[in-house]
Write a protein that holds these residues in place. Structure first.
Motif, PDB file in Angstrom:
ATOM      1  N   ALA A  45      15.221 -23.297  16.109  1.00 19.98           N
ATOM      2  CA  ALA A  45      14.113 -22.378  15.835  1.00 19.98           C
ATOM      3  C   ALA A  45      12.937 -23.135  15.234  1.00 19.98           C
ATOM      4  O   ALA A  45      11.777 -22.806  15.501  1.00 19.98           O
ATOM      5  CB  ALA A  45      14.566 -21.262  14.896  1.00 19.98           C
ATOM      6  N   ARG A  46      13.204 -24.147  14.445  1.00 20.08           N
ATOM      7  CA  ARG A  46      12.130 -24.964  13.866  1.00 20.08           C
ATOM      8  C   ARG A  46      11.374 -25.712  14.970  1.00 20.08           C
ATOM      9  O   ARG A  46      10.160 -25.876  14.899  1.00 20.08           O
ATOM     10  CB  ARG A  46      12.734 -25.935  12.843  1.00 20.08           C
ATOM     11  CG  ARG A  46      11.752 -26.906  12.233  1.00 20.08           C
ATOM     12  CD  ARG A  46      10.667 -26.179  11.436  1.00 20.08           C
ATOM     13  NE  ARG A  46       9.557 -27.052  11.142  1.00 20.08           N
ATOM     14  CZ  ARG A  46       9.401 -27.669   9.996  1.00 20.08           C
ATOM     15  NH1 ARG A  46      10.255 -27.494   9.013  1.00 20.08           N
ATOM     16  NH2 ARG A  46       8.356 -28.448   9.820  1.00 20.08           N
ATOM     17  N   ALA A  47      12.081 -26.146  15.996  1.00 19.90           N
ATOM     18  CA  ALA A  47      11.422 -26.808  17.131  1.00 19.90           C
ATOM     19  C   ALA A  47      10.478 -25.838  17.840  1.00 19.90           C
ATOM     20  O   ALA A  47       9.373 -26.216  18.250  1.00 19.90           O
ATOM     21  CB  ALA A  47      12.465 -27.362  18.097  1.00 19.90           C
ATOM     22  N   VAL A  48      10.903 -24.579  17.984  1.00 18.52           N
ATOM     23  CA  VAL A  48      10.031 -23.564  18.581  1.00 18.52           C
ATOM     24  C   VAL A  48       8.821 -23.346  17.677  1.00 18.52           C
ATOM     25  O   VAL A  48       7.682 -23.260  18.147  1.00 18.52           O
ATOM     26  CB  VAL A  48      10.798 -22.244  18.817  1.00 18.52           C
ATOM     27  CG1 VAL A  48       9.879 -21.154  19.341  1.00 18.52           C
ATOM     28  CG2 VAL A  48      11.959 -22.459  19.765  1.00 18.52           C
ATOM     29  N   TRP A  49       9.051 -23.256  16.368  1.00 16.93           N
ATOM     30  CA  TRP A  49       7.966 -23.100  15.395  1.00 16.93           C
ATOM     31  C   TRP A  49       6.949 -24.224  15.560  1.00 16.93           C
ATOM     32  O   TRP A  49       5.739 -23.986  15.611  1.00 16.93           O
ATOM     33  CB  TRP A  49       8.563 -23.102  13.983  1.00 16.93           C
ATOM     34  CG  TRP A  49       7.570 -23.021  12.876  1.00 16.93           C
ATOM     35  CD1 TRP A  49       6.739 -24.015  12.428  1.00 16.93           C
ATOM     36  CD2 TRP A  49       7.282 -21.885  12.060  1.00 16.93           C
ATOM     37  NE1 TRP A  49       5.977 -23.568  11.395  1.00 16.93           N
ATOM     38  CE2 TRP A  49       6.296 -22.274  11.149  1.00 16.93           C
ATOM     39  CE3 TRP A  49       7.798 -20.595  12.015  1.00 16.93           C
ATOM     40  CZ2 TRP A  49       5.785 -21.403  10.191  1.00 16.93           C
ATOM     41  CZ3 TRP A  49       7.288 -19.730  11.060  1.00 16.93           C
ATOM     42  CH2 TRP A  49       6.296 -20.121  10.170  1.00 16.93           C
TER      43      TRP A  49
END
Length: 135
Positions: A45-49
């Motif tokens: 999810a941090r990569a998407v962020w």
């Protein structure tokens, strides 16, 4: 009774599109600092962020107070990807546990469909689809 219609488009988005309505009375200008990702976001999810936030900030439509909506979008995206991957691996139908019919609908199909609706709604709030940007 029907809803009140779509949410109003932010003035900054209207101005970026060159719409005459974007030059009207100014709205409250929240701090446009880059929001900090919450510590509970998963690595995926941090990569998407890290992919979405710079684009939204570059367009001038994201404020620091929008972190929760962006975080929800990122987490939901990861869950949707996991559900779709599971359907790709297992198929739309899965073997039953012995009671009833031999095969049943894969529960991941329903999960992916529900997450898809949520993603669409969050994406519209954030302006992440062509139709949302056109409004």
């Amino acid at each position: 009774m029907a809803g009140r219609g779509p949410a109003p488009t932010p003035k900054k988005l209207l101005a970026l599109r060159g719409a005459w309505r974007g030059s009207g009375t100014p709205t409250v200008d929240l701090a446009s600092a880059v929001p900090t990702p919450p510590s509970w976001l998963s690595v995926k999810a941090r990569a998407v962020w890290d992919e979405v936030v710079p684009q939204l900030c570059g367009a001038g439509v994201l404020a620091a107070v929008d972190w929760s909506c962006v975080a929800q979008f990122c987490a939901t995206w990861v869950h949707w990807c996991e559900a779709v991957t599971r359907v790709d691996v297992e198929g739309v139908m899965v073997a039953n546990d012995g009671r009833g019919p031999a095969f049943v609908a894969n529960p991941a199909v329903r999960i992916a469909a529900a997450l898809s609706v949520e993603l669409r709604q969050l994406g519209d709030r954030l302006g992440l689809s062509p139709s949302a940007r056109a409004r």
